[in-house]
Scaffold this motif. Structure first.
Motif, PDB file in Angstrom:
ATOM      1  N   LYS A 611       0.841  -1.198   0.000  1.00  0.00           N
ATOM      2  CA  LYS A 611       0.000   0.000   0.000  1.00  0.00           C
ATOM      3  C   LYS A 611       0.877   1.250   0.000  1.00  0.00           C
ATOM      4  N   GLU A 613       1.036   3.796   2.031  1.00  0.00           N
ATOM      5  CA  GLU A 613       1.633   4.106   3.328  1.00  0.00           C
ATOM      6  C   GLU A 613       2.805   3.180   3.643  1.00  0.00           C
ATOM      7  N   ARG A 614       2.733   1.982   3.126  1.00  0.00           N
ATOM      8  CA  ARG A 614       3.838   1.031   3.336  1.00  0.00           C
ATOM      9  C   ARG A 614       5.067   1.490   2.553  1.00  0.00           C
ATOM     10  N   ALA A 616       5.861   4.543   1.817  1.00  0.00           N
ATOM     11  CA  ALA A 616       6.436   5.683   2.525  1.00  0.00           C
ATOM     12  C   ALA A 616       7.217   5.224   3.748  1.00  0.00           C
ATOM     13  N   GLU A 617       6.670   4.241   4.441  1.00  0.00           N
ATOM     14  CA  GLU A 617       7.322   3.716   5.648  1.00  0.00           C
ATOM     15  C   GLU A 617       8.688   3.121   5.338  1.00  0.00           C
TER      16      GLU A 617
END
Length: 837
Positions: A611, A613-614, A616-617
């Protein structure tokens, strides 16, 4: 006319009459000699047209053989009893009769003189009901070259001689003399030698059903082929599939495969006519009496509808040959009876002794394979679902390649080695240990479930479309592990369910090592995804661009489009950062490209569809930690994005252009790409070796005194090196008697230009480098015609003389020291004569 004249006249008349008779006998036979004995009655009839062969003894007894199937050319003896006939022997006899041709013969033509009044036997060929012809046989002359005397139904009063060898297929004896009836073959000679109706050359593939029993012991086992050609048990009921091949490498006292059992039976045969015992007497001596508890009853049915019931008795153990050796106890021959046929047959019976054991305990015949695959069929689909997994992973075989379906970015290649590992387990031979009773507790829930499709899909015309199912799969559920066994439940497309235990460690083949069965099948979708990244050939790369969050690590390199003289190399040059056009170290660039082009060997799957957000993490958005773009011919590119370090700092996260998935790759790859030392290690590449005009060397302390010796050389108008006069304010060369060797000096210059830095030292010169100690160094200065000036000082050696320090103006002033291999320069450091004649 006197008596003498009368006698001569009568004698002459007699000679003429005899001659006319002989000529008549021979000339009439000549027409038959070219067309055959039966040409008048069976003109243009071939052996395939004949339906019946009859041999009749005039003293009593008739043998009649009839064709029962024209298509299969099958013949049967119908008199004096019914039995299968050997089609080849019958056909040979018919051909012999049809092709028999008389030969000229000058002996007596009287029927009685040739044993034909009356004939001692008759042979008749019939074609349906409309045509027939008979040959009457009389005497047979001695030897293979003798004649047989016959008449035909067309010419019953005309004896004819036929060479004996033409009737070899009809006679047993090829040399004896006497009546033809004494040599003719009879029923046993024409009988089929095979005990069972199946063709031994078919290796049992034409057998459709088999029933074996020990009637007096009330033991019975029955097997039949299914519509798909597999073997199954009919008795004992509910036993399911039988093992077709068994363990062929195991010596057993029973059978563990149906095919070896069937082949043993279909290979049973009489060796000769002497093995047919038409009048056997008491059956007890053969072990064939109905009361014998060891008499075996075998019923066989073939695919074309033939059947036979055969009783198998004792082995034909040969008699003891002498008083010293023990009597024989085994034999390769047994006595058998065929139901509906007279007498006893002595038949070959290798391995027949194992029949009794398999009737008493047929369990070795049970199919101990999870999968028995017809070699003409292919496993073209697998569905795999692990415990806790919502939907199964779909695998389909397209041609020779396995592909994944049903997930993001599908279809995409599957990892072949992992798929083959699953197939190795489910196809491993005879891995079933025990046949168990149904117990759902062993499968609550299944650890892994595999649906196996055999010729189960239509090949799609659209390469991106999922294949359409056309057949139901076999379902294999791997349940609880108990000790070194695993519970497995198999459900066939018919709905039949069997439960087993299999070995936890499986050996797929005799040549392979054991593998963990559960570990092999418990594969997630990530395990099955092919980690193969978009590939490229490192040597084909033309551009390398590296950018990232740290601008200090950014660089762009391009490869020269053509070779550069004089070495004919294609250099990698900096496009950025400045100064542009600098040569980069080829080995370092190739190392980066090699690692990127071979990431398949080190990459590991992490996530298939992360995803936002993953991303970005893990350091991919808004900008990756490092982005590498490899330029290739035809405007192709390969893109690699590196993210953050993994928690263990041993790897970094990776994305590859063209794939949404996340991988991990060893941190070393990231380090080599992000902070490479790309400095050109050929730092004296620009040395004007051919354009040099002046060279100075300084060193050799102790050769003349405590101070270094200086030698100055210059190139004269002829291109030769000579001692140079001192320049203003400069002392003259000390070694004025040195005669320079132009070739040696040119060699020195070339060796300097080829120096390749081992390492680049950081910081200013240090004491350990030896540049301040004249006894250790050799200083060299070179001037070019265009004002070039290169200076280097070869200092102290280290690493047992394998390396040396060099100070030079070719490097930045802040870091002017490198290390080199000193071997080419040791000779110059030892003495100045190394450059002289």
């Amino acid at each position: 006319m006197n008596f003498r004249q009368t006698a001569l006249l009568l004698g002459g008349v007699f000679v003429v009459v005899v001659a006319l008779l002989v000529v008549s006998f021979v000339s009439e036979d000549e027409s038959l000699a070219t067309s055959g004995l039966l040409a008048e009655e069976l003109a243009r009839v071939k052996a395939d047209d004949i339906d019946s062969l009859e041999i009749e003894r005039t003293t009593g007894g008739r043998l009649k053989i009839e064709r029962i199937d024209a298509n299969t050319k099958t013949w049967q003896i119908v008199e004096p009893y019914r039995a299968a006939a050997d089609s080849q022997l019958v056909t040979a006899a018919i051909n012999a009769i049809l092709q028999a041709k008389p030969t000229s013969y000058t002996g007596s033509t009287a029927l009685a003189a040739r044993g034909l009044e009356p004939p001692n036997m008759k042979v008749t060929l019939r074609k349906g009901s409309e045509k027939s012809s008979t040959i009457n046989f009389g005497d047979v002359e001695l030897g293979e070259r003798g004649n047989v005397f016959v008449t035909t139904s067309a010419r019953p009063d005309r004896p004819q001689a036929v060479p004996r060898m033409q009737f070899d297929a009809l006679f047993r004896d090829k040399r004896g003399q006497g009546k033809a009836v004494d040599f003719v073959k009879w029923a046993a000679d024409f009988r089929s030698k095979s005990v069972f109706p199946a063709d031994s050359r078919a290796f049992g593939e034409d057998v459709s059903a088999l029933r074996l029993a020990l009637p007096q012991q009330k033991l019975e086992v029955a097997l039949s082929r299914t519509a798909s050609g597999d073997w199954q048990f009919d008795l004992p009921a509910g036993w399911g599939a039988a093992d077709p091949q068994g363990d062929v490498g195991t010596a057993l006292e029973t059978f563990n495969g149906v095919s070896p059992l069937v082949r043993t039976l279909t290979n049973m045969a009489a060796a000769s006519a002497n093995d047919f015992l038409d009048n056997p007497g008491d059956l007890k001596q053969y072990g064939l009496e109905p009361e014998n508890p060891d008499r075996i009853r075998v019923e066989m049915r073939t695919k074309d509808g033939q059947s036979a019931t055969v009783f198998i008795g004792k082995a034909d153990v040969p008699p003891k040959t002498d008083d010293k050796s023990p009597p024989p106890t085994t034999s390769d021959k047994v006595f058998v009876m065929i139901e509906g046929q007279p007498g006893v047959i002595r038949a070959t019976g290798r391995d027949v002794h194992r029949l009794k054991a398999v009737i008493k305990d047929p369990s070795p015949l049970r199919d101990r394979n999870l999968m028995t695959l017809d070699p003409r069929k292919t496993i073209d689909g697998l569905d795999l679902q692990l415990a806790g997994q919502a939907t199964p992973t779909k695998l389909r075989r397209i041609g020779t390649e396995w592909k994944l379906y049903g997930g993001p970015n599908d279809p995409q290649p599957a990892r072949t080695s992992v798929v083959e590992g699953i197939l190795d387990v489910i196809k491993a031979p005879r891995i079933v240990r025990d046949f168990t009773t149904a117990n759902d507790a062993n499968f609550t829930p299944p650890t892994a479930t595999v649906w196996v499709y055999i010729n189960g899909f239509e090949t799609p015309t659209d390469t991106k479309a999922e294949p359409t199912k056309k057949a139901e799969p076999i379902k294999l559920e791997f349940g609880r592990k108990e000790g070194d066994s695993i519970h497995v439940r198999r459900t066939l497309p018919t709905g039949q369910v069997n439960t087993y235990t299999i070995a936890a460690m499986v050996t797929p083949s005799a040549a392979s090592a054991s593998v963990d069965a559960l570990a092999s099948v418990m594969k997630s979708r990530l395990d099955l995804l092919d980690p193969a990244l978009p590939s490229f050939t490192a040597t084909a790369a033309t551009k390398l661009t590296v950018t990232g969050t740290n601008p200090a690590n950014n660089y762009t390199l391009e490869k020269d489009p053509t070779d550069t003289p004089p070495t004919q190399e294609r250099f990698w040059r900096f496009v950025a950062p400045e100064p542009k056009g600098r040569i980069a170290d080829t080995k370092s660039v190739n190392k980066i490209l090699d690692q990127l082009s071979t990431l398949n060997s080190t990459v590991r799957w992490l996530e298939e569809d992360p995803k936002p957000e993953r991303l970005a993490e893990l350091g991919f958005t808004p900008q990756p930690v490092l982005k590498v773009v490899v330029g290739l011919p035809n405007n192709e590119e390969r893109t690699f994005e590196f993210g953050k370090e993994t928690p263990d700092a041993a790897s970094v996260y990776l994305r590859v252009g063209g794939k949404a998935a996340l991988f991990t790759v060893p941190r070393l790859v990231f380090t080599d790409v992000s902070t490479p030392d790309l400095r050109d290690r050929r730092i004296f590449r620009g040395l004007p070796t051919t354009e040099a005009t002046r060279v100075e060397l300084r060193g050799w302390v102790g050769l003349i005194g405590p101070k270094p010796i200086r030698v100055a050389l210059e190139k004269n108008k002829d291109g030769a090196w000579v001692i140079a006069p001192p320049q203003p304010g400069e002392p003259p060369s000390v070694l004025t008697d040195l005669t320079p060797d132009t070739a040696k000096i040119n060699t020195l210059l070339r060796q300097i230009s080829e120096i390749e830095a081992k390492t680049f030292e950081t910081g200013p010169p240090q004491e350990k480098h030896g540049f301040a100690e004249p006894a250790q160094f050799l200083e060299i200065k070179v001037w070019g015609a265009k004002g070039q000036f290169i200076w280097l000082n070869i200092g102290a050696s280290f690493d047992n003389g394998k390396s040396a320090y060099v100070l030079t103006n070719a490097l930045p002033e802040a870091n002017p020291v490198l290390t080199i291999d000193p071997l080419p320069f040791n000779i110059y450091k030892e003495k100045p004569s190394s450059i002289g004649k």
